[in-house]
Design a protein around this motif. Structure first.
Motif, PDB file in Angstrom:
ATOM      1  N   MET A  26      -3.398   0.083 -11.347  1.00  0.00           N
ATOM      2  CA  MET A  26      -4.313  -0.256 -10.446  1.00  0.00           C
ATOM      3  C   MET A  26      -5.035   0.174  -9.728  1.00  0.00           C
ATOM      4  SD  MET A  26      -1.301  -2.898  -8.266  1.00  0.00           S
ATOM      5  CE  MET A  26      -2.151  -3.292  -6.796  1.00  0.00           C
ATOM      6  N   ASN A  27      -6.280   0.099  -9.119  1.00  0.00           N
ATOM      7  CA  ASN A  27      -7.430   0.926  -8.322  1.00  0.00           C
ATOM      8  C   ASN A  27      -7.447   0.332  -6.570  1.00  0.00           C
ATOM      9  OD1 ASN A  27      -8.056   2.201 -10.627  1.00  0.00           O
ATOM     10  ND2 ASN A  27      -9.523   0.087 -11.045  1.00  0.00           N
ATOM     11  N   ILE A  28      -6.688   1.949  -6.490  1.00  0.00           N
ATOM     12  CA  ILE A  28      -6.019   0.679  -4.800  1.00  0.00           C
ATOM     13  C   ILE A  28      -6.638   1.985  -3.790  1.00  0.00           C
ATOM     14  CG2 ILE A  28      -3.770   0.373  -3.200  1.00  0.00           C
ATOM     15  CD1 ILE A  28      -2.580   0.377  -5.701  1.00  0.00           C
ATOM     16  N   ASN A  29      -7.524   1.160  -2.704  1.00  0.00           N
ATOM     17  CA  ASN A  29      -7.934   1.457  -1.163  1.00  0.00           C
ATOM     18  C   ASN A  29      -7.246   1.848  -0.260  1.00  0.00           C
ATOM     19  OD1 ASN A  29     -10.508   2.554  -2.334  1.00  0.00           O
ATOM     20  ND2 ASN A  29     -10.691  -0.207  -1.633  1.00  0.00           N
ATOM     21  N   VAL A  30      -6.375   2.873   0.149  1.00  0.00           N
ATOM     22  CA  VAL A  30      -5.440   3.538   1.324  1.00  0.00           C
ATOM     23  C   VAL A  30      -5.553   4.023   2.328  1.00  0.00           C
ATOM     24  CG1 VAL A  30      -3.135   3.868   2.052  1.00  0.00           C
ATOM     25  CG2 VAL A  30      -3.761   3.083  -0.660  1.00  0.00           C
TER      26      VAL A  30
ATOM     27  N   GLN B  28       3.089   7.035 -10.112  1.00  0.00           N
ATOM     28  CA  GLN B  28       3.084   5.796 -11.238  1.00  0.00           C
ATOM     29  C   GLN B  28       2.288   5.809 -11.800  1.00  0.00           C
ATOM     30  OE1 GLN B  28       4.263   2.895  -8.370  1.00  0.00           O
ATOM     31  NE2 GLN B  28       6.344   3.565  -8.244  1.00  0.00           N
ATOM     32  N   GLY B  29       1.105   6.491 -11.777  1.00  0.00           N
ATOM     33  CA  GLY B  29      -0.419   6.418 -12.638  1.00  0.00           C
ATOM     34  C   GLY B  29      -1.390   5.384 -11.872  1.00  0.00           C
ATOM     35  N   HIS B  30      -1.229   5.276 -10.890  1.00  0.00           N
ATOM     36  CA  HIS B  30      -2.516   4.506 -10.429  1.00  0.00           C
ATOM     37  C   HIS B  30      -3.448   5.538  -9.592  1.00  0.00           C
ATOM     38  CE1 HIS B  30       0.465   0.491 -10.906  1.00  0.00           C
ATOM     39  NE2 HIS B  30       1.473   1.720  -9.430  1.00  0.00           N
ATOM     40  N   THR B  31      -5.048   4.655  -9.850  1.00  0.00           N
ATOM     41  CA  THR B  31      -5.781   5.300  -9.036  1.00  0.00           C
ATOM     42  C   THR B  31      -5.809   4.957  -7.499  1.00  0.00           C
ATOM     43  OG1 THR B  31      -6.686   5.360 -11.666  1.00  0.00           O
ATOM     44  CG2 THR B  31      -7.893   5.610  -8.946  1.00  0.00           C
ATOM     45  N   VAL B  32      -5.873   6.157  -6.380  1.00  0.00           N
ATOM     46  CA  VAL B  32      -6.026   5.474  -5.636  1.00  0.00           C
ATOM     47  C   VAL B  32      -6.761   6.363  -4.729  1.00  0.00           C
ATOM     48  CG1 VAL B  32      -4.387   5.845  -2.804  1.00  0.00           C
ATOM     49  CG2 VAL B  32      -3.492   5.400  -5.219  1.00  0.00           C
TER      50      VAL B  32
ATOM     51  N   HIS C 286     -15.689   1.837  -3.721  1.00  0.00           N
ATOM     52  CA  HIS C 286     -14.674   1.951  -4.957  1.00  0.00           C
ATOM     53  C   HIS C 286     -14.726   0.694  -5.326  1.00  0.00           C
ATOM     54  CE1 HIS C 286     -13.241   4.977  -2.488  1.00  0.00           C
ATOM     55  NE2 HIS C 286     -13.940   5.540  -3.379  1.00  0.00           N
ATOM     56  N   ALA C 287     -14.724  -0.160  -6.850  1.00  0.00           N
ATOM     57  CA  ALA C 287     -13.719  -1.396  -7.213  1.00  0.00           C
ATOM     58  C   ALA C 287     -12.541  -1.129  -7.607  1.00  0.00           C
ATOM     59  CB  ALA C 287     -14.437  -1.410  -8.865  1.00  0.00           C
ATOM     60  N   ALA C 288     -11.608  -2.199  -6.636  1.00  0.00           N
ATOM     61  CA  ALA C 288     -10.511  -1.832  -6.097  1.00  0.00           C
ATOM     62  C   ALA C 288     -10.027  -3.337  -6.457  1.00  0.00           C
ATOM     63  CB  ALA C 288      -9.632  -1.357  -4.993  1.00  0.00           C
ATOM     64  N   ASP C 289      -8.760  -3.104  -6.835  1.00  0.00           N
ATOM     65  CA  ASP C 289      -7.925  -4.000  -6.564  1.00  0.00           C
ATOM     66  C   ASP C 289      -6.735  -4.412  -5.649  1.00  0.00           C
ATOM     67  OD1 ASP C 289      -7.679  -4.685 -10.000  1.00  0.00           O
ATOM     68  OD2 ASP C 289      -6.700  -2.539  -9.787  1.00  0.00           O
ATOM     69  N   LEU C 290      -7.136  -3.934  -4.908  1.00  0.00           N
ATOM     70  CA  LEU C 290      -6.533  -4.034  -2.782  1.00  0.00           C
ATOM     71  C   LEU C 290      -6.796  -2.859  -2.421  1.00  0.00           C
ATOM     72  CD1 LEU C 290      -4.225  -5.648  -2.028  1.00  0.00           C
ATOM     73  CD2 LEU C 290      -2.776  -3.684  -2.577  1.00  0.00           C
TER      74      LEU C 290
ATOM     75  N   ILE D  67       3.954  -3.225  -3.315  1.00  0.00           N
ATOM     76  CA  ILE D  67       3.099  -3.077  -4.296  1.00  0.00           C
ATOM     77  C   ILE D  67       3.076  -3.033  -4.918  1.00  0.00           C
ATOM     78  CG2 ILE D  67       0.670  -1.424  -4.465  1.00  0.00           C
ATOM     79  CD1 ILE D  67       0.412  -0.762  -1.592  1.00  0.00           C
ATOM     80  N   THR D  68       3.839  -2.816  -5.637  1.00  0.00           N
ATOM     81  CA  THR D  68       3.718  -2.119  -6.958  1.00  0.00           C
ATOM     82  C   THR D  68       5.584  -3.093  -7.807  1.00  0.00           C
ATOM     83  OG1 THR D  68       5.427  -0.464  -7.102  1.00  0.00           O
ATOM     84  CG2 THR D  68       3.279   0.315  -6.940  1.00  0.00           C
ATOM     85  N   GLY D  69       6.178  -2.799  -7.247  1.00  0.00           N
ATOM     86  CA  GLY D  69       7.587  -3.568  -7.454  1.00  0.00           C
ATOM     87  C   GLY D  69       8.609  -2.879  -8.287  1.00  0.00           C
ATOM     88  N   THR D  70       7.948  -1.729  -7.882  1.00  0.00           N
ATOM     89  CA  THR D  70       8.516  -0.606  -8.508  1.00  0.00           C
ATOM     90  C   THR D  70       8.975   0.562  -7.467  1.00  0.00           C
ATOM     91  OG1 THR D  70       7.840  -0.955 -10.836  1.00  0.00           O
ATOM     92  CG2 THR D  70       8.957   0.884 -10.664  1.00  0.00           C
TER      93      THR D  70
END
Length: 260
Positions: A1-5, A43-47, A72-76, A176-179
Motif C-alpha cells: 500500500m501507499n499510505i500517508n501518516v 512490512q514493505g509498504h510505502t509510507v 502523493h497518490a495514496a491508498d489511505l 491497517i494491514t491485518g498483519t
C-alpha cells in the motif's frame, strides 16, 4: 500500500499543539506516528510522513497537512490524535477509550478505521467505535480515503496508565494491514557501523530488494524495499546503504539502484 501518516497539531510549545493532561497529545501522537511509519515500512509498504511542525495557526496546520497528503497518490490517509474531555483525574477503574472518524459510512477508510479501534480495544481500552464527521478538515480535504484516530484520552488517569506507545503503534498497524508486526516498533537509530563513506543521498530501486539487519547480514524483510520507490540512504558500508527509516540495510550497487 501507499499510505500517508501524520500526527495532528503543531509540536508542543507552539500554537495549536493539541490537548494536554496526563499525556501531551502532540508528543505522544508524534511518538506513535514514528513507530507506525517504521512498522509499515518494515512490512514493505510505502509510507509518507505528512506531519507539520511549522503551522502558523490551527487552520494553517490543517491546510499544510492536507497539502502534503494530496501531493502523493495514496491508498489511505491516517491522522493520529489523542482525545480529551474525560476529566477523570482520580481514576475510576475504567478507560474512556479509543475511537476513529471517517467522512461518511461509504468511505473507503471505514473498514480500516473499524479494524484499528478493534485492535486498540484488544489492548484493554474501551471501544468507542467508528464515527462519521463531514466537518473535520482532514477528512474533507484529502484525496485518498482518510481516517482520524483518537488513540485514548489524555485526561483520563486510567487511559494514561494503560497507554504504551509501542503497543498502540502495533495495534494501528495491525488494523491497517491485518498483519501483526513481527519487528520491534522502536524507531531509534541502530548502532552505527563504521563506514568509510558516511553520506546522505536518495536512490530509486530498479528491483525489489531484501532489507538486512547489517551490511550483507541476516534478512529482516524479504523484498521489503520496493522497485520504483525512492529511499533515503543515511550511511554506507561498501555496496550497502542504511535506510533512513531505520528498517535496515539494502544493496546500493548500480545494478540494483539509481542514485538520485
Amino acid at each position: 500500500m501507499n499510505i500517508n501518516v501524520h500526527a495532528g497539531h503543531n509540536p508542543d510549545g507552539k500554537t495549536a499543539c493539541g490537548a494536554v493532561g496526563f499525556l501531551k497529545e502532540s508528543t505522544e501522537a508524534r511518538s506513535v506516528k514514528n513507530k507506525v511509519i517504521a512498522l509499515l515500512r518494515a512490512q514493505g509498504h510505502t509510507v509518507y510522513d505528512c506531519t507539520v511542525d511549522n503551522g502558523a495557526s490551527q487552520a494553517d496546520v490543517l491546510y499544510k497537512i492536507a497539502a502534503k497528503c494530496n501531493a502523493h497518490a495514496a491508498d489511505l490517509d491516517v491522522s493520529i490524535h489523542f482525545n480529551s474531555g474525560a476529566n477523570d483525574t482520580s481514576g475510576n477503574g475504567k478507560t474512556t477509550g479509543a475511537e476513529a472518524f471517517v467522512y461518511a459510512s461509504a468511505s473507503g477508510a471505514k473498514p480500516y478505521a473499524q479494524n484499528i479501534v478493534n485492535a486498540i480495544s484488544a489492548l484493554g481500552f474501551k471501544n468507542r467505535g467508528v464515527k462519521y464527521s463531514s466537518s473535520f478538515y482532514i477528512l474533507r480535504k484529502t484525496k485518498a480515503p482518510a481516517l482520524l484516530i483518537e488513540c485514548c484520552f489524555v485526561d483520563d488517569k486510567d487511559d494514561a496508565a494503560l497507554y504504551d506507545a509501542d503497543k498502540m503503534a502495533s495495534a494501528i498497524v495491525t488494523g491497517i494491514t491485518g498483519t501483526a508486526p513481527t519487528v520491534s516498533p522502536d524507531t531509534s537509530a541502530p548502532p552505527a557501523i563504521p563506514s568509510a563513506n558516511p553520506t546522505v543521498y536518495q536512490v530509486r530501486l530498479l528491483d525489489d530488494l531484501n532489507i538486512r539487519k547489517t551490511p550483507n547480514g541476516s534478512i529482516v524483510q524479504v523484498n521489503g524495499a520496493k522497485k520504483g520507490v525512492i529511499y533515503t540512504i543515511v550511511e554506507t558500508s561498501g555496496s550497502w546503504g542504511r535506510l533512513k527509516s531505520g528498517a535496515g540495510w539494502i544493496c546500493v550497487s548500480d545494478k540494483y539502484v539509481k542514485k538520485m
